[in-house]
Design a protein around this motif. Structure first.
Motif, mmCIF file in Angstrom:
data_model
loop_
_atom_site.group_PDB
_atom_site.id
_atom_site.type_symbol
_atom_site.label_atom_id
_atom_site.label_comp_id
_atom_site.label_asym_id
_atom_site.label_seq_id
_atom_site.Cartn_x
_atom_site.Cartn_y
_atom_site.Cartn_z
ATOM 1 N N ALA A 193 0.828 -1.199 0.000
ATOM 2 C CA ALA A 193 0.000 0.000 0.000
ATOM 3 C C ALA A 193 0.868 1.257 0.000
ATOM 4 C CB ALA A 193 -0.937 -0.007 1.209
ATOM 5 N N ALA A 194 1.956 1.232 0.793
ATOM 6 C CA ALA A 194 2.857 2.385 0.862
ATOM 7 C C ALA A 194 3.556 2.613 -0.480
ATOM 8 C CB ALA A 194 3.885 2.179 1.967
ATOM 9 N N GLN A 195 3.961 1.523 -1.141
ATOM 10 C CA GLN A 195 4.615 1.641 -2.448
ATOM 11 C C GLN A 195 3.676 2.303 -3.459
ATOM 12 O OE1 GLN A 195 5.735 -2.343 -3.495
ATOM 13 N NE2 GLN A 195 7.509 -2.385 -2.133
ATOM 14 N N ARG A 196 2.425 1.893 -3.455
ATOM 15 C CA ARG A 196 1.455 2.441 -4.408
ATOM 16 C C ARG A 196 1.139 3.893 -4.085
ATOM 17 N NH1 ARG A 196 -1.059 -0.661 -7.929
ATOM 18 N NH2 ARG A 196 -3.119 0.303 -7.758
ATOM 19 N N GLU A 197 1.079 4.220 -2.806
ATOM 20 C CA GLU A 197 0.819 5.608 -2.397
ATOM 21 C C GLU A 197 1.983 6.510 -2.825
ATOM 22 O OE1 GLU A 197 -1.342 8.751 -0.886
ATOM 23 O OE2 GLU A 197 -1.960 6.655 -1.219
ATOM 24 N N ASN A 198 3.208 6.014 -2.681
ATOM 25 C CA ASN A 198 4.374 6.795 -3.112
ATOM 26 C C ASN A 198 4.373 7.021 -4.607
ATOM 27 O OD1 ASN A 198 5.380 7.031 -0.515
ATOM 28 N ND2 ASN A 198 6.661 5.187 -0.673
ATOM 29 N N ARG A 199 3.953 5.999 -5.351
ATOM 30 C CA ARG A 199 3.854 6.156 -6.804
ATOM 31 C C ARG A 199 2.844 7.218 -7.179
ATOM 32 N NH1 ARG A 199 2.579 1.597 -11.009
ATOM 33 N NH2 ARG A 199 2.030 3.444 -12.138
ATOM 34 N N ARG A 200 1.769 7.264 -6.411
ATOM 35 C CA ARG A 200 0.703 8.227 -6.669
ATOM 36 C C ARG A 200 1.228 9.655 -6.524
ATOM 37 N NH1 ARG A 200 -5.046 8.305 -3.374
ATOM 38 N NH2 ARG A 200 -5.926 10.165 -4.322
ATOM 39 N N ARG A 201 2.136 9.849 -5.557
ATOM 40 C CA ARG A 201 2.688 11.189 -5.328
ATOM 41 C C ARG A 201 3.721 11.537 -6.386
ATOM 42 N NH1 ARG A 201 3.636 9.986 1.074
ATOM 43 N NH2 ARG A 201 1.478 10.120 1.748
#
Length: 295
Positions: A287-295
């Motif tokens: 989830a953190a990896q995907r959130e970082n990608r979003r940013r």
């Protein structure tokens, strides 16, 4: 009919995984599934790092500059599990086989999704499509999914799995845009990579790659007989040979790098899930990896 074993598994996962995830994700389980949505909301100019799948080519041609379609998320997600249940997922120790981790991941994710009013379905594959479980909601449906996984017959050894057949089954079966988990060790004959890209153009696809540490590092335990879980082919090796262990590790690392490049080309986010990894930590990390990608 749902077996007591399925009920016990779901109860264990509810306590050990689902409730923890609800707390750690603070109800924002969509952070796992960013990018999903089918309701058109607006257009804006393309910016670097935008997902090229959402370029509106008609508007782009008229305006002579790339434009992106923006979507609002559906209130309800329809999720599908494309499940590779071929013989290689039985690799590992009796307590930590890849199949066990697959069942726990599917059950926990399905429970998390259905608790929020979404529907889940599954395509079971062990060389051919064994069955399709239609997408439905509710706790009873999750129990059925676990029951079917527990009672899935293990396929006798045969030539290597063709993962492309599973992905093609997903293309043929799933008509409405959905969230798709492809859960596999990705040990397959070549040729499935293009189908993964096609699937990701129509849906939001997440790859869950199962692996066991012994597939990367052989322990120094002397002469042993290695057996291919797919074909039954056997090979006698001496694990005391440091050079052999290094070549074994290098081959595994090269395969990891090739898989990573394949997922990147297809635009698919991948979670590598070890048989020895805590499932809560793995999902929160993802989830953190995907959130970082979003940013």
């Amino acid at each position: 009919e749902v077996t007591p074993t399925a009920e016990r598994i779901l109860q264990r996962l509810d306590w050990q995984i689902v409730r923890k995830l609800d707390g750690l994700l603070q109800g924002d389980y969509r952070s796992l599934f960013y990018g999903y949505g089918i309701d058109f909301a607006d257009l804006r100019e393309y910016q670097p790092e935008d997902d090229i799948r959402y370029i509106d080519w008609n508007v782009t041609a008229r305006m002579d500059t790339p434009y992106i379609r923006q979507y609002t998320e559906d209130r309800e997600i329809t999720a599908w599990f494309l499940l590779d249940l071929s013989p290689s997922v039985d690799f590992g120790t009796p307590q930590t086989q890849k199949r066990n981790q697959l069942i726990d991941f599917v059950a926990a994710t399905a429970r998390l999704l259905t608790r929020h009013g979404n529907r889940v379905g599954g395509i079971f594959f062990s060389g051919g499509v064994d069955r399709v479980l239609p997408a439905r909601g509710g706790r009873l449906h999750v129990l059925r999914l676990i029951h079917e996984l527990l009672n899935q017959p293990k396929r006798a050894r045969a030539p290597f799995t063709d993962l492309g057949a599973l992905l093609n089954a997903g293309l043929a079966t799933i008509k409405r845009r959905s969230l798709i988990f492809v859960i596999s060790d990705f040990i397959s004959t070549p040729g499935w990579e293009r189908t993964l890209s096609l699937l990701n153009r129509r849906h939001e696809v997440l790859a869950i790659r199962l692996w066991d540490p012994r597939e990367v590092d052989l322990p120094d335990v002397g002469p042993i007989l290695l057996e291919d879980t797919e074909t039954g082919e056997q090979l006698y090796v001496d694990t005391r040979d440091r050079g052999f262990r290094q070549r074994y590790r290098a081959a595994a690392q090269a395969r990891d790098a090739a898989l990573g490049a394949t997922f990147k080309r297809a635009g698919v986010d991948a979670l590598t899930l070890s048989t020895e990894e805590d499932l809560v930590r793995a999902i929160v990390r993802f989830a953190a990896q995907r959130e970082n990608r979003r940013r």
